[in-house]
Enzyme design. Structure first.
Site, PDB file in Angstrom:
ATOM      1  N   SER A 124       0.858  -1.176   0.000  1.00  0.00           N
ATOM      2  CA  SER A 124       0.000   0.000   0.000  1.00  0.00           C
ATOM      3  C   SER A 124       0.896   1.228   0.000  1.00  0.00           C
ATOM      4  O   SER A 124       2.116   1.131   0.175  1.00  0.00           O
ATOM      5  CB  SER A 124      -0.924   0.003   1.226  1.00  0.00           C
ATOM      6  OG  SER A 124      -0.173  -0.031   2.421  1.00  0.00           O
ATOM      7  N   VAL A 157      -6.504  -4.864  18.727  1.00  0.00           N
ATOM      8  CA  VAL A 157      -6.593  -4.241  17.407  1.00  0.00           C
ATOM      9  C   VAL A 157      -6.992  -5.295  16.371  1.00  0.00           C
ATOM     10  O   VAL A 157      -6.431  -6.390  16.343  1.00  0.00           O
ATOM     11  CB  VAL A 157      -5.245  -3.603  16.993  1.00  0.00           C
ATOM     12  CG1 VAL A 157      -5.364  -2.967  15.614  1.00  0.00           C
ATOM     13  CG2 VAL A 157      -4.807  -2.566  18.026  1.00  0.00           C
ATOM     14  N   LEU A 158      -7.950  -4.938  15.517  1.00  0.00           N
ATOM     15  CA  LEU A 158      -8.347  -5.804  14.405  1.00  0.00           C
ATOM     16  C   LEU A 158      -7.892  -5.169  13.100  1.00  0.00           C
ATOM     17  O   LEU A 158      -8.215  -4.007  12.810  1.00  0.00           O
ATOM     18  CB  LEU A 158      -9.866  -5.980  14.380  1.00  0.00           C
ATOM     19  CG  LEU A 158     -10.429  -6.764  13.178  1.00  0.00           C
ATOM     20  CD1 LEU A 158      -9.945  -8.213  13.201  1.00  0.00           C
ATOM     21  CD2 LEU A 158     -11.959  -6.709  13.154  1.00  0.00           C
ATOM     22  N   CYS A 162      -5.350  -7.847   6.286  1.00  0.00           N
ATOM     23  CA  CYS A 162      -4.027  -7.659   6.902  1.00  0.00           C
ATOM     24  C   CYS A 162      -2.857  -7.913   5.978  1.00  0.00           C
ATOM     25  O   CYS A 162      -1.706  -7.683   6.369  1.00  0.00           O
ATOM     26  CB  CYS A 162      -3.913  -8.562   8.127  1.00  0.00           C
ATOM     27  SG  CYS A 162      -3.995 -10.331   7.746  1.00  0.00           S
ATOM     28  N   TRP A 164       0.239  -9.444   4.318  1.00  0.00           N
ATOM     29  CA  TRP A 164       1.250 -10.375   4.817  1.00  0.00           C
ATOM     30  C   TRP A 164       1.589 -10.117   6.286  1.00  0.00           C
ATOM     31  O   TRP A 164       2.535 -10.682   6.818  1.00  0.00           O
ATOM     32  CB  TRP A 164       2.503 -10.296   3.961  1.00  0.00           C
ATOM     33  CG  TRP A 164       2.317 -10.832   2.574  1.00  0.00           C
ATOM     34  CD1 TRP A 164       2.448 -12.137   2.171  1.00  0.00           C
ATOM     35  CD2 TRP A 164       1.955 -10.095   1.399  1.00  0.00           C
ATOM     36  NE1 TRP A 164       2.197 -12.249   0.829  1.00  0.00           N
ATOM     37  CE2 TRP A 164       1.889 -11.019   0.312  1.00  0.00           C
ATOM     38  CE3 TRP A 164       1.682  -8.756   1.134  1.00  0.00           C
ATOM     39  CZ2 TRP A 164       1.562 -10.639  -0.989  1.00  0.00           C
ATOM     40  CZ3 TRP A 164       1.349  -8.371  -0.161  1.00  0.00           C
ATOM     41  CH2 TRP A 164       1.297  -9.309  -1.204  1.00  0.00           C
ATOM     42  N   GLY A 165       0.821  -9.252   6.941  1.00  0.00           N
ATOM     43  CA  GLY A 165       0.945  -9.078   8.385  1.00  0.00           C
ATOM     44  C   GLY A 165       1.938  -8.046   8.852  1.00  0.00           C
ATOM     45  O   GLY A 165       2.173  -7.918  10.054  1.00  0.00           O
ATOM     46  N   CYS A 340      -0.543   2.938 -13.156  1.00  0.00           N
ATOM     47  CA  CYS A 340      -1.103   3.467 -11.909  1.00  0.00           C
ATOM     48  C   CYS A 340      -0.258   4.627 -11.379  1.00  0.00           C
ATOM     49  O   CYS A 340      -0.799   5.619 -10.863  1.00  0.00           O
ATOM     50  CB  CYS A 340      -1.211   2.365 -10.863  1.00  0.00           C
ATOM     51  SG  CYS A 340      -2.519   1.155 -11.205  1.00  0.00           S
TER      52      CYS A 340
END
Length: 368
Positions: A124, A157-158, A162, A164-165, A340
């Site tokens: 991201s 926390v959620l 997610c 690859w964490g 992009c």
């Protein structure tokens, strides 16, 4: 419209056919013009993948095309209209279809993403203010998210979507919180489990709609683009049901300057299956009556630099043999990343971080 019209349109935005500049395109197959006229960007992208044309600086080419509004001239070709009909009359992001983007893209191969991304595997937009490396920019983005969420040790926390964490590991390690992450990608879930030894984290392989429990903080980074406008209310209702009364929810998403009910046909076919970008009005509508809008931060210009870094890493990784892919797949990835990048540079796309609360932060919320 004919070949000469396309050449005139490109000339109007300072792009030449077979010209000497990096953003000029080199045409290797004259059937390209008819393919673009019939299939718009789907035809343009597939023709690039098949080697019908080249461009040394795809990002610069797309920036010029989008700033000049040329894509609007091809908006109502048959593939675009068919895609629009699908999005209007079908829920393409229903629970039984949620896994499709994982199989189609995120499960492509962890070796590709390990070569392309930073060491925390952040897929991201990075935050580049005051730093000049991808590693530092992604760490800065993660820390900014933690500070915006006002994290304190012991919080639950959620992380919805997610990946690859990486963000969850950072939160647990640096802020002492307990993290639950959810993804629909088996490759991502396994990677997250394999790289989280000793941390207070757990990773779930399931759709967000089946989540239960109560959390002090919610975060969702780069996942809302896969939710779909037919499910915005469902997503927000689920988020509200999972969040404690005094909690905070940070939503990080790519955004569109105006409402759309379909996605670019090439992106839909080759990259993000069933995805669609929200607009300001659509985001506002789905938050109304559910959350207080505490903060809305746009740093979309930073995605340009992030995508260019990923493209350079992809090229380097393939050259070094860190992963294997065909020439067609390589051209697909580069077309995706650099087109992009051009879209964000042209400010045709945005990157938003929203901070939402169930009933308003007492005394007001101040962005850290």
């Amino acid at each position: 419209m004919c070949e000469s019209d396309i050449k005139k349109m490109l000339a109007s935005v300072d792009v030449a056919i077979d010209g000497p500049r990096p953003w000029d395109i080199q045409v290797h197959n004259d059937k390209l013009y008819g393919r673009v006229l019939r299939f718009a960007n789907l035809g343009l992208g597939e023709a690039y993948m098949e080697g019908w044309w080249d461009c040394k600086a795809l990002d610069q080419f797309f920036c010029k095309v989008l700033r000049g509004g040329l894509e609007r001239r091809f908006r109502f070709t048959l593939p675009v209209l068919l895609e629009l009909v699908s999005y209007l009359f079908r829920n393409l992001q229903s629970p039984d279809r949620a896994h499709m983007v994982a199989v189609h893209h995120y499960d492509f191969g962890n070796d590709v993403f390990e070569a392309m991304l930073d060491t925390s595997m952040q897929y991201s937009c990075a935050f580049w203010q005051g730093v000049d490396t991808l590693e530092a920019a992604q760490r800065q983005k993660m820390d900014m998210i933690c500070r915006k969420l006002l994290l304190r040790p012991g919080m639950r926390v959620l992380d919805i979507g997610c990946g690859w964490g990486g963000l969850g590991r950072y939160m647990a390690r640096e802020y002492g919180v307990s993290v639950t992450g959810v993804t629909v990608s088996s490759a991502q879930a396994q990677y997250a489990r394999d790289h989280s030894k000793g941390l207070d984290v757990r990773w779930l392989l399931q759709d967000y709609r089946s989540l239960t429990g109560t959390y002090d903080r919610l975060v969702s980074v780069g996942m809302f683009e896969h939710v779909g406008h037919k499910n915005y209310a469902v997503f927000m209702d689920k988020a509200r049901s999972l969040l404690a009364r005094d909690g905070l929810f940070l939503l990080h998403t790519i955004g569109s300057n105006e409402p759309h009910h379909s996605v670019d046909p090439w992106i839909e076919k080759y990259i993000f299956k069933n995805g669609i970008l929200p607009s300001i009005s659509l985001l506002g509508k789905c938050a109304e009556g559910r959350f207080v809008m505490e903060d809305w931060h746009n740093f979309g210009a930073d995605y340009d630099k992030t995508l260019v870094c990923w493209a350079n890493n992809f090229i380097r990784g393939r050259k070094e043999g860190r992963f294997q892919c065909s020439e067609l797949q390589s051209r697909m990835f580069l077309y995706y990343l650099l087109s992009c990048a051009g879209a964000f540079r042209a400010r045709d796309l945005q990157l938003w971080q929203l901070v939402l609360s169930p009933g308003g932060v007492a005394g007001g919320y101040a962005r850290p």
